[in-house]
Design a protein around this motif. Structure first.
Motif, PDB file in Angstrom:
ATOM      1  N   ILE A  91       4.622 -15.422  -9.951  1.00 34.35           N
ATOM      2  CA  ILE A  91       5.584 -15.246 -11.035  1.00 34.35           C
ATOM      3  C   ILE A  91       6.987 -15.498 -10.500  1.00 34.35           C
ATOM      4  CG2 ILE A  91       6.586 -13.596 -12.659  1.00 34.35           C
ATOM      5  CD1 ILE A  91       3.888 -12.284 -12.881  1.00 34.35           C
ATOM      6  N   ALA A  92       7.667 -16.472 -11.088  1.00 32.89           N
ATOM      7  CA  ALA A  92       9.025 -16.804 -10.681  1.00 32.89           C
ATOM      8  C   ALA A  92      10.016 -15.928 -11.427  1.00 32.89           C
ATOM      9  CB  ALA A  92       9.314 -18.281 -10.968  1.00 32.89           C
ATOM     10  N   GLY A  93      11.039 -15.484 -10.699  1.00 33.56           N
ATOM     11  CA  GLY A  93      12.074 -14.692 -11.341  1.00 33.56           C
ATOM     12  C   GLY A  93      12.484 -13.516 -10.488  1.00 33.56           C
ATOM     13  N   ASP A  94      13.503 -12.817 -10.960  1.00 33.69           N
ATOM     14  CA  ASP A  94      14.041 -11.643 -10.292  1.00 33.69           C
ATOM     15  C   ASP A  94      13.073 -10.482 -10.448  1.00 33.69           C
ATOM     16  OD1 ASP A  94      15.505  -9.375  -9.513  1.00 33.69           O
ATOM     17  OD2 ASP A  94      17.393 -10.234 -10.219  1.00 33.69           O
ATOM     18  N   ALA A  95      12.668  -9.871  -9.337  1.00 35.38           N
ATOM     19  CA  ALA A  95      11.718  -8.758  -9.392  1.00 35.38           C
ATOM     20  C   ALA A  95      12.241  -7.600 -10.227  1.00 35.38           C
ATOM     21  CB  ALA A  95      11.396  -8.273  -7.982  1.00 35.38           C
ATOM     22  N   LEU A  96      13.565  -7.460 -10.311  1.00 38.25           N
ATOM     23  CA  LEU A  96      14.123  -6.396 -11.135  1.00 38.25           C
ATOM     24  C   LEU A  96      13.782  -6.606 -12.609  1.00 38.25           C
ATOM     25  CD1 LEU A  96      17.683  -5.922  -9.575  1.00 38.25           C
ATOM     26  CD2 LEU A  96      15.539  -4.809  -8.959  1.00 38.25           C
ATOM     27  N   GLU A  97      13.503  -7.846 -12.954  1.00 40.34           N
ATOM     28  CA  GLU A  97      13.185  -8.168 -14.348  1.00 40.34           C
ATOM     29  C   GLU A  97      11.688  -8.349 -14.587  1.00 40.34           C
ATOM     30  OE1 GLU A  97      15.439 -11.669 -15.091  1.00 40.34           O
ATOM     31  OE2 GLU A  97      17.391 -10.686 -14.848  1.00 40.34           O
ATOM     32  N   THR A  98      10.931  -8.640 -13.538  1.00 37.86           N
ATOM     33  CA  THR A  98       9.517  -8.974 -13.730  1.00 37.86           C
ATOM     34  C   THR A  98       8.554  -7.872 -13.311  1.00 37.86           C
ATOM     35  OG1 THR A  98       9.378 -10.033 -11.541  1.00 37.86           O
ATOM     36  CG2 THR A  98      10.000 -11.436 -13.423  1.00 37.86           C
ATOM     37  N   LEU A  99       8.957  -7.014 -12.361  1.00 39.44           N
ATOM     38  CA  LEU A  99       8.013  -6.059 -11.776  1.00 39.44           C
ATOM     39  C   LEU A  99       7.424  -5.114 -12.816  1.00 39.44           C
ATOM     40  CD1 LEU A  99       6.598  -4.753  -9.371  1.00 39.44           C
ATOM     41  CD2 LEU A  99       8.660  -3.368  -9.001  1.00 39.44           C
ATOM     42  N   ALA A 100       8.265  -4.523 -13.652  1.00 38.12           N
ATOM     43  CA  ALA A 100       7.770  -3.539 -14.613  1.00 38.12           C
ATOM     44  C   ALA A 100       6.717  -4.147 -15.534  1.00 38.12           C
ATOM     45  CB  ALA A 100       8.930  -2.964 -15.423  1.00 38.12           C
ATOM     46  N   GLY A 101       6.975  -5.354 -16.011  1.00 38.13           N
ATOM     47  CA  GLY A 101       6.023  -6.003 -16.903  1.00 38.13           C
ATOM     48  C   GLY A 101       4.692  -6.281 -16.229  1.00 38.13           C
ATOM     49  N   VAL A 102       4.740  -6.668 -14.951  1.00 38.76           N
ATOM     50  CA  VAL A 102       3.501  -6.937 -14.212  1.00 38.76           C
ATOM     51  C   VAL A 102       2.675  -5.663 -14.091  1.00 38.76           C
ATOM     52  CG1 VAL A 102       2.578  -7.516 -11.930  1.00 38.76           C
ATOM     53  CG2 VAL A 102       4.377  -8.917 -12.938  1.00 38.76           C
ATOM     54  N   VAL A 103       3.302  -4.559 -13.696  1.00 38.07           N
ATOM     55  CA  VAL A 103       2.576  -3.303 -13.525  1.00 38.07           C
ATOM     56  C   VAL A 103       2.061  -2.780 -14.861  1.00 38.07           C
ATOM     57  CG1 VAL A 103       2.764  -0.896 -12.774  1.00 38.07           C
ATOM     58  CG2 VAL A 103       3.832  -2.716 -11.425  1.00 38.07           C
ATOM     59  N   GLU A 104       2.887  -2.867 -15.883  1.00 42.47           N
ATOM     60  CA  GLU A 104       2.482  -2.356 -17.192  1.00 42.47           C
ATOM     61  C   GLU A 104       1.322  -3.149 -17.791  1.00 42.47           C
ATOM     62  OE1 GLU A 104       6.203  -2.578 -19.165  1.00 42.47           O
ATOM     63  OE2 GLU A 104       7.001  -0.732 -18.228  1.00 42.47           O
ATOM     64  N   ALA A 105       1.164  -4.405 -17.372  1.00 43.62           N
ATOM     65  CA  ALA A 105       0.080  -5.239 -17.902  1.00 43.62           C
ATOM     66  C   ALA A 105      -1.251  -4.977 -17.203  1.00 43.62           C
ATOM     67  CB  ALA A 105       0.452  -6.718 -17.769  1.00 43.62           C
ATOM     68  N   LEU A 106      -1.247  -4.224 -16.104  1.00 46.44           N
ATOM     69  CA  LEU A 106      -2.497  -3.911 -15.407  1.00 46.44           C
ATOM     70  C   LEU A 106      -3.344  -2.959 -16.249  1.00 46.44           C
ATOM     71  CD1 LEU A 106      -1.090  -3.297 -11.804  1.00 46.44           C
ATOM     72  CD2 LEU A 106      -2.188  -5.374 -12.668  1.00 46.44           C
ATOM     73  N   PRO A 107      -4.650  -2.972 -16.046  1.00 48.57           N
ATOM     74  CA  PRO A 107      -5.509  -2.040 -16.781  1.00 48.57           C
ATOM     75  C   PRO A 107      -5.041  -0.598 -16.606  1.00 48.57           C
ATOM     76  CG  PRO A 107      -6.841  -3.676 -15.658  1.00 48.57           C
ATOM     77  CD  PRO A 107      -5.434  -3.872 -15.184  1.00 48.57           C
ATOM     78  N   ALA A 108      -5.003   0.141 -17.689  1.00 48.49           N
ATOM     79  CA  ALA A 108      -4.500   1.516 -17.673  1.00 48.49           C
ATOM     80  C   ALA A 108      -5.223   2.354 -16.637  1.00 48.49           C
ATOM     81  CB  ALA A 108      -4.658   2.139 -19.059  1.00 48.49           C
ATOM     82  N   GLY A 109      -4.433   3.099 -15.886  1.00 41.30           N
ATOM     83  CA  GLY A 109      -4.992   4.036 -14.922  1.00 41.30           C
ATOM     84  C   GLY A 109      -5.394   3.446 -13.597  1.00 41.30           C
ATOM     85  N   GLU A 110      -5.416   2.126 -13.464  1.00 38.25           N
ATOM     86  CA  GLU A 110      -5.833   1.521 -12.197  1.00 38.25           C
ATOM     87  C   GLU A 110      -4.655   1.455 -11.230  1.00 38.25           C
ATOM     88  OE1 GLU A 110      -8.027  -2.086 -12.587  1.00 38.25           O
ATOM     89  OE2 GLU A 110      -9.443  -1.241 -14.046  1.00 38.25           O
ATOM     90  N   PRO A 111      -4.924   1.671  -9.944  1.00 38.39           N
ATOM     91  CA  PRO A 111      -3.832   1.806  -8.972  1.00 38.39           C
ATOM     92  C   PRO A 111      -3.120   0.490  -8.669  1.00 38.39           C
ATOM     93  CG  PRO A 111      -5.939   1.920  -7.851  1.00 38.39           C
ATOM     94  CD  PRO A 111      -6.244   1.913  -9.320  1.00 38.39           C
ATOM     95  N   ALA A 112      -1.824   0.612  -8.427  1.00 39.84           N
ATOM     96  CA  ALA A 112      -0.999  -0.536  -8.036  1.00 39.84           C
ATOM     97  C   ALA A 112      -0.462  -0.309  -6.628  1.00 39.84           C
ATOM     98  CB  ALA A 112       0.162  -0.724  -9.011  1.00 39.84           C
ATOM     99  N   LEU A 113      -0.498  -1.350  -5.820  1.00 34.75           N
ATOM    100  CA  LEU A 113       0.040  -1.322  -4.467  1.00 34.75           C
ATOM    101  C   LEU A 113       1.162  -2.350  -4.388  1.00 34.75           C
ATOM    102  CD1 LEU A 113      -0.059  -0.640  -1.372  1.00 34.75           C
ATOM    103  CD2 LEU A 113      -1.692  -2.546  -1.191  1.00 34.75           C
ATOM    104  N   ILE A 114       2.377  -1.881  -4.153  1.00 36.25           N
ATOM    105  CA  ILE A 114       3.549  -2.755  -4.056  1.00 36.25           C
ATOM    106  C   ILE A 114       3.972  -2.815  -2.593  1.00 36.25           C
ATOM    107  CG2 ILE A 114       5.964  -3.054  -4.712  1.00 36.25           C
ATOM    108  CD1 ILE A 114       5.304  -1.467  -7.283  1.00 36.25           C
ATOM    109  N   PHE A 115       4.191  -4.021  -2.088  1.00 34.34           N
ATOM    110  CA  PHE A 115       4.707  -4.131  -0.730  1.00 34.34           C
ATOM    111  C   PHE A 115       5.672  -5.302  -0.632  1.00 34.34           C
ATOM    112  CE2 PHE A 115       0.408  -6.074  -0.661  1.00 34.34           C
ATOM    113  CZ  PHE A 115       0.699  -7.373  -0.283  1.00 34.34           C
ATOM    114  N   HIS A 116       6.473  -5.290   0.425  1.00 31.64           N
ATOM    115  CA  HIS A 116       7.419  -6.382   0.698  1.00 31.64           C
ATOM    116  C   HIS A 116       7.722  -6.387   2.175  1.00 31.64           C
ATOM    117  CE1 HIS A 116      10.428  -3.086   0.295  1.00 31.64           C
ATOM    118  NE2 HIS A 116       9.723  -2.782  -0.798  1.00 31.64           N
ATOM    119  N   THR A 117       7.874  -7.577   2.753  1.00 31.82           N
ATOM    120  CA  THR A 117       8.083  -7.723   4.195  1.00 31.82           C
ATOM    121  C   THR A 117       9.274  -8.628   4.471  1.00 31.82           C
ATOM    122  OG1 THR A 117       6.588  -9.618   4.431  1.00 31.82           O
ATOM    123  CG2 THR A 117       5.593  -7.438   4.591  1.00 31.82           C
TER     124      THR A 117
END
Length: 336
Positions: free
Chosen positions: A234-260
């Motif tokens: 997904i291209a774009g600023d994570a400040l604008e895209t991250l919430a939508g990505v997480v919210e689109a995941l199946p309800a209740g399933e865990p999300a793992l966010i990382f950055h290096t």
């Protein structure tokens, strides 16, 4: 952010640019060619002016990357005069590359540095949990293949893969018995790298330091695995895209966010906003975050965990290119 990643020096003066380069040189100790040439740039007013035109960070990585990109291969140990002549002959193109491209992740071995903490986070979701992995500043999505690599910390190999990533466990950290599996993989980046784009891949290769033939070989092996791994980019600023990505995941399933070694390019205000976003998302589902980033006061990037990772002390430090993992440095005492 650590001093090598971003400098507060006055970029409007040659003295300020030279100070910025001197602050960067210790982080380039693994490249005698770059260290030597950078030291000579510090004494060259003309090349200091070229570096000053690269309005991006870290400017020396971008300068050397642009030189290797234009040469079409690793920079040999040439005399400074030959390097200088090449830069001046290609100045406009080098500045354009430096201002428009980024130092994007090209080192899969960073997965070895974060694996123990990623595995611990996934284990915390419960037995057999498969987290949805989200990589901020993903570049080509190599780190999202973390569950498709194998790891050698010196006491047996963890996982099964054509690519085994070696990392010295200097800190004696507990290691997982296996590699956690991901339910899905999503990469966020301002300019995602298409691994089928020869020019984009060439830029990643150009960012490998000239003496590091093993890194180049590892990069090419990781790209081959990435080409066989499903990743949503997904291209774009994570400040604008991250919430939508997480919210689109199946309800209740865990999300793992990382950055290096990616968020150092964001101003402090943007990093604080990202923390707010992640903390808010953590209230809606099981969520973990692993950060491996440069920080002020530490020569090597530090690993933090948590939705607001920097509210707690670092849990580890690691080599920039994943060569080793160690206990974090002792914080300096507060001035009284």
């Amino acid at each position: 952010m650590s001093d090598w990643a971003h400098s507060s020096a006055d970029r409007a003066t040659r003295e300020g640019v030279a100070a910025e380069i001197r602050g960067w040189i210790p982080a380039a100790a693994d490249s005698p060619i770059y260290s030597r040439l950078a030291a000579e740039v510090c004494e060259d007013p003309v090349l200091l002016d070229v570096v000053a035109r690269i309005d991006n960070v870290p400017p020396m990585n971008l300068l050397f990357g642009a030189v290797q990109f234009l040469r079409g291969g690793a920079l040999p140990s040439v005399p400074y005069g030959e390097f200088r002549a090449f830069v001046l002959a290609h100045e406009e193109e080098i500045v354009r590359i430096g201002c428009t491209r980024r130092t994007q992740t090209n080192e899969a071995r960073r997965c070895a540095v974060i694996l123990p903490f990623v595995a611990n986070a996934v284990a915390g979701f419960g037995d057999g949990a498969r987290a949805h992995a989200i990589d901020i500043g993903t570049s080509a999505g190599l780190n999202l293949c973390l569950d498709r690599f194998a790891y050698d910390y010196g006491a047996g190999v963890v996982g099964d893969s054509a690519l085994v990533l070696g990392c010295e466990n200097r800190g004696g950290f507990a290691l997982p018995s296996g590699v956690p599996q991901f339910a899905s993989r999503t990469g966020l980046d301002l300019s995602p790298i298409d691994v089928e784009d020869a020019d984009a891949v060439a830029w990643l290769e150009a960012l490998v330091w000239p003496e590091h033939a093993d890194r180049l070989k590892r990069l090419r092996a990781a790209i081959a695995i990435r080409r066989q791994t499903p990743v949503t980019m997904i291209a774009g600023d994570a400040l604008e895209t991250l919430a939508g990505v997480v919210e689109a995941l199946p309800a209740g399933e865990p999300a793992l966010i990382f950055h290096t070694i990616a968020l150092y390019q964001l101003p402090a205000e943007a990093q604080a906003t990202l923390d707010d976003i992640v903390a808010s998302l953590a209230e809606t589902r099981p969520l973990a975050r692993v950060s491996f980033e440069p920080r002020h006061g530490s020569l090597f990037p530090l690993i933090h965990v948590g939705a607001r990772p920097y509210d707690s002390p670092a849990v580890a430090q690691g080599h920039h290119h994943g060569a080793w993992l160690d206990i974090p440095p002792t914080p300096a005492p507060l001035a009284v």
